[in-house]
Write a protein that holds these residues in place. Sequence first.
Motif, PDB file in Angstrom:
ATOM      1  N   LYS A 136       4.251  15.307  38.402  1.00 15.32           N
ATOM      2  CA  LYS A 136       5.290  14.749  37.535  1.00 15.32           C
ATOM      3  C   LYS A 136       4.730  14.379  36.168  1.00 15.32           C
ATOM      4  CE  LYS A 136       8.007  12.925  41.402  1.00 15.32           C
ATOM      5  NZ  LYS A 136       8.581  11.708  42.038  1.00 15.32           N
ATOM      6  N   GLU A 137       3.416  14.110  36.111  1.00 14.28           N
ATOM      7  CA  GLU A 137       2.786  13.773  34.833  1.00 14.28           C
ATOM      8  C   GLU A 137       2.863  14.936  33.843  1.00 14.28           C
ATOM      9  OE1 GLU A 137      -1.213  12.212  35.275  1.00 14.28           O
ATOM     10  OE2 GLU A 137      -0.756  11.605  37.327  1.00 14.28           O
ATOM     11  N   MET A 138       2.953  16.150  34.368  1.00 11.28           N
ATOM     12  CA  MET A 138       2.985  17.344  33.524  1.00 11.28           C
ATOM     13  C   MET A 138       4.404  17.781  33.189  1.00 11.28           C
ATOM     14  SD  MET A 138       0.997  20.935  34.231  1.00 11.28           S
ATOM     15  CE  MET A 138       1.049  22.239  32.983  1.00 11.28           C
ATOM     16  N   GLY A 139       5.371  17.145  33.836  1.00  4.56           N
ATOM     17  CA  GLY A 139       6.757  17.485  33.536  1.00  4.56           C
ATOM     18  C   GLY A 139       7.418  18.381  34.560  1.00  4.56           C
ATOM     19  N   TRP A 140       6.862  18.410  35.782  1.00  7.93           N
ATOM     20  CA  TRP A 140       7.574  19.069  36.872  1.00  7.93           C
ATOM     21  C   TRP A 140       8.575  18.076  37.444  1.00  7.93           C
ATOM     22  CZ3 TRP A 140       6.704  24.069  36.778  1.00  7.93           C
ATOM     23  CH2 TRP A 140       5.476  24.526  36.299  1.00  7.93           C
ATOM     24  N   GLN A 141       9.625  18.583  38.075  1.00  2.00           N
ATOM     25  CA  GLN A 141      10.702  17.696  38.503  1.00  2.00           C
ATOM     26  C   GLN A 141      10.343  16.866  39.732  1.00  2.00           C
ATOM     27  OE1 GLN A 141      14.910  19.218  37.740  1.00  2.00           O
ATOM     28  NE2 GLN A 141      13.814  21.130  38.092  1.00  2.00           N
ATOM     29  N   GLY A 142       9.434  17.394  40.558  1.00  2.00           N
ATOM     30  CA  GLY A 142       9.062  16.677  41.760  1.00  2.00           C
ATOM     31  C   GLY A 142       7.592  16.856  42.069  1.00  2.00           C
ATOM     32  N   LYS A 143       7.208  16.549  43.282  1.00  2.00           N
ATOM     33  CA  LYS A 143       5.802  16.625  43.654  1.00  2.00           C
ATOM     34  C   LYS A 143       5.360  18.032  44.050  1.00  2.00           C
ATOM     35  CE  LYS A 143       6.696  15.130  48.426  1.00  2.00           C
ATOM     36  NZ  LYS A 143       6.369  14.094  49.449  1.00  2.00           N
ATOM     37  N   ASP A 144       6.306  18.967  44.148  1.00  2.00           N
ATOM     38  CA  ASP A 144       5.992  20.358  44.491  1.00  2.00           C
ATOM     39  C   ASP A 144       6.480  21.273  43.370  1.00  2.00           C
ATOM     40  OD1 ASP A 144       5.521  22.829  45.563  1.00  2.00           O
ATOM     41  OD2 ASP A 144       6.834  22.593  47.306  1.00  2.00           O
ATOM     42  N   PRO A 145       5.593  21.725  42.476  1.00  2.00           N
ATOM     43  CA  PRO A 145       6.014  22.559  41.340  1.00  2.00           C
ATOM     44  C   PRO A 145       6.674  23.869  41.739  1.00  2.00           C
ATOM     45  CG  PRO A 145       3.766  21.769  41.042  1.00  2.00           C
ATOM     46  CD  PRO A 145       4.144  21.438  42.449  1.00  2.00           C
ATOM     47  N   SER A 146       6.380  24.350  42.944  1.00  2.00           N
ATOM     48  CA  SER A 146       6.938  25.649  43.346  1.00  2.00           C
ATOM     49  C   SER A 146       8.462  25.644  43.341  1.00  2.00           C
ATOM     50  CB  SER A 146       6.422  26.045  44.732  1.00  2.00           C
ATOM     51  OG  SER A 146       6.914  25.170  45.736  1.00  2.00           O
ATOM     52  N   THR A 147       9.064  24.476  43.509  1.00  2.00           N
ATOM     53  CA  THR A 147      10.531  24.424  43.520  1.00  2.00           C
ATOM     54  C   THR A 147      11.125  24.635  42.130  1.00  2.00           C
ATOM     55  OG1 THR A 147      10.520  22.015  43.220  1.00  2.00           O
ATOM     56  CG2 THR A 147      10.499  22.838  45.481  1.00  2.00           C
ATOM     57  N   ASP A 148      10.295  24.525  41.090  1.00  2.00           N
ATOM     58  CA  ASP A 148      10.776  24.700  39.715  1.00  2.00           C
ATOM     59  C   ASP A 148      10.630  26.132  39.215  1.00  2.00           C
ATOM     60  OD1 ASP A 148      11.577  22.035  39.264  1.00  2.00           O
ATOM     61  OD2 ASP A 148       9.512  21.455  38.837  1.00  2.00           O
ATOM     62  N   PHE A 149      10.010  27.007  39.997  1.00  2.00           N
ATOM     63  CA  PHE A 149       9.746  28.373  39.533  1.00  2.00           C
ATOM     64  C   PHE A 149      10.870  29.354  39.863  1.00  2.00           C
ATOM     65  CE2 PHE A 149       5.142  27.081  39.909  1.00  2.00           C
ATOM     66  CZ  PHE A 149       4.899  27.105  38.551  1.00  2.00           C
ATOM     67  N   ARG A 150      11.940  28.892  40.465  1.00  2.00           N
ATOM     68  CA  ARG A 150      12.967  29.825  40.938  1.00  2.00           C
ATOM     69  C   ARG A 150      13.570  30.655  39.812  1.00  2.00           C
ATOM     70  NH1 ARG A 150      14.834  25.053  44.014  1.00  2.00           N
ATOM     71  NH2 ARG A 150      13.879  25.127  46.082  1.00  2.00           N
ATOM     72  N   GLY A 151      13.764  30.052  38.641  1.00  2.59           N
ATOM     73  CA  GLY A 151      14.377  30.780  37.533  1.00  2.59           C
ATOM     74  C   GLY A 151      13.418  31.712  36.821  1.00  2.59           C
ATOM     75  N   GLY A 152      12.145  31.306  36.689  1.00  2.28           N
ATOM     76  CA  GLY A 152      11.202  32.075  35.893  1.00  2.28           C
ATOM     77  C   GLY A 152      10.219  32.907  36.678  1.00  2.28           C
ATOM     78  N   GLY A 153      10.035  32.607  37.975  1.00  3.57           N
ATOM     79  CA  GLY A 153       9.088  33.364  38.780  1.00  3.57           C
ATOM     80  C   GLY A 153       7.639  33.054  38.431  1.00  3.57           C
ATOM     81  N   LEU A 168      -7.081  17.014  40.795  1.00  6.48           N
ATOM     82  CA  LEU A 168      -5.801  17.222  41.470  1.00  6.48           C
ATOM     83  C   LEU A 168      -5.974  16.949  42.958  1.00  6.48           C
ATOM     84  CD1 LEU A 168      -2.831  18.209  41.338  1.00  6.48           C
ATOM     85  CD2 LEU A 168      -3.702  20.526  41.765  1.00  6.48           C
ATOM     86  N   ARG A 169      -5.144  16.081  43.501  1.00  7.69           N
ATOM     87  CA  ARG A 169      -5.304  15.692  44.897  1.00  7.69           C
ATOM     88  C   ARG A 169      -4.660  16.670  45.866  1.00  7.69           C
ATOM     89  NH1 ARG A 169      -4.556  10.700  42.244  1.00  7.69           N
ATOM     90  NH2 ARG A 169      -2.313  10.682  42.666  1.00  7.69           N
ATOM     91  N   GLY A 170      -3.803  17.565  45.369  1.00  8.19           N
ATOM     92  CA  GLY A 170      -3.176  18.539  46.248  1.00  8.19           C
ATOM     93  C   GLY A 170      -2.122  19.337  45.507  1.00  8.19           C
ATOM     94  N   LEU A 171      -1.812  20.524  46.024  1.00  9.75           N
ATOM     95  CA  LEU A 171      -0.788  21.352  45.378  1.00  9.75           C
ATOM     96  C   LEU A 171       0.595  20.732  45.520  1.00  9.75           C
ATOM     97  CD1 LEU A 171      -1.953  24.993  46.244  1.00  9.75           C
ATOM     98  CD2 LEU A 171      -2.339  23.646  44.165  1.00  9.75           C
ATOM     99  N   ILE A 172       0.748  19.851  46.463  1.00 13.23           N
ATOM    100  CA  ILE A 172       1.950  19.022  46.562  1.00 13.23           C
ATOM    101  C   ILE A 172       1.491  17.583  46.345  1.00 13.23           C
ATOM    102  CG2 ILE A 172       3.828  18.227  48.031  1.00 13.23           C
ATOM    103  CD1 ILE A 172       3.795  20.906  49.433  1.00 13.23           C
ATOM    104  N   SER A 173       1.848  17.025  45.201  1.00 15.52           N
ATOM    105  CA  SER A 173       1.353  15.700  44.818  1.00 15.52           C
ATOM    106  C   SER A 173       2.260  15.093  43.764  1.00 15.52           C
ATOM    107  CB  SER A 173      -0.078  15.821  44.265  1.00 15.52           C
ATOM    108  OG  SER A 173      -0.498  14.614  43.667  1.00 15.52           O
ATOM    109  N   GLU A 174       2.378  13.780  43.805  1.00 14.47           N
ATOM    110  CA  GLU A 174       3.145  13.070  42.789  1.00 14.47           C
ATOM    111  C   GLU A 174       2.543  13.261  41.398  1.00 14.47           C
ATOM    112  OE1 GLU A 174       5.974  11.481  43.065  1.00 14.47           O
ATOM    113  OE2 GLU A 174       6.188  11.642  45.250  1.00 14.47           O
ATOM    114  N   GLN A 175       1.259  13.678  41.344  1.00 10.51           N
ATOM    115  CA  GLN A 175       0.595  13.874  40.048  1.00 10.51           C
ATOM    116  C   GLN A 175       1.309  14.892  39.174  1.00 10.51           C
ATOM    117  OE1 GLN A 175      -3.286  14.647  42.173  1.00 10.51           O
ATOM    118  NE2 GLN A 175      -4.108  13.703  40.302  1.00 10.51           N
TER     119      GLN A 175
END
Length: 250
Positions: free
Chosen positions: A113-130, A104-111
């Motif tokens: 998206k390979e796992m199914g996050w919406q963007g390069k920063d997964p933290s933005t997807d945790f708002r609903g589930g925490g 993993l090249r960084g906690l903010i990375s285009e990588q």
Amino acid sequence: MDDRAGSFVAVRRISHGLERGNTCHSTSAEVVAGSTAWLGRGLSCVCAQSRESDARPSFHLTPSQEECLQRLQNRIEIAYDSSIPEHQEALRAIWNAAFPEEELRGLISEQWKEMGWQGKDPSTDFRGGGFISLENLLFFARNFPKSFKDLLWKLEGDRSVWEYPFAVAGVNITFMLIQMLDIEAENESAFDLLYCITFKLMDHQWLAMRASYMDFNTVMKATRRQLERELLLEDITRLEDLPSYSLLTR
């Protein structure tokens, strides 16, 4: 009560209605007739929120059960915070579980998206589930690695050209369970196990409905209905007895 080992659940026979603004949606419904159904000693839950006039069942918990319930409730209330080292490590851990041979090249990375996050920063997807939604994914990866990889790489069934994004689907499932269950627990990991069962059930429904990306909310609603039906079966005494548990272990 059944004394067999396992992850247990109790359910009150009511149906729906709570909204919290996420991609998971639900419809209101009337209370289903029936009394509280105790299904063991681990995860007790109410399958949905009823009207305000409906009395909540009284569960008599031991001090240890109360303590475990409080820990689980505390977990649910924790938002993901990218400045907390523990949260950063959990995010790295889920990457390593998914892609053990790719650095993993960084906690903010285009990588991501390979796992199914919406963007390069997964933290933005945790708002609903925490943060618990990330913990659920880690529990799934560590305890059911084959099923985790099957869903991540969409290895089972005749798949759609436009598939659901794995990681975002996982966050939605956590949100749905929090929304659906009024949790009381002795076995704190029962929630995590129910998450794994639900994820496999969702994928099973996806394949059965021959769904594509735009059908995701419809599949989630069907998953919720099926899960509620299974939780209310008379002969269910623990989560391992749910019909959909077999999807997780085959």
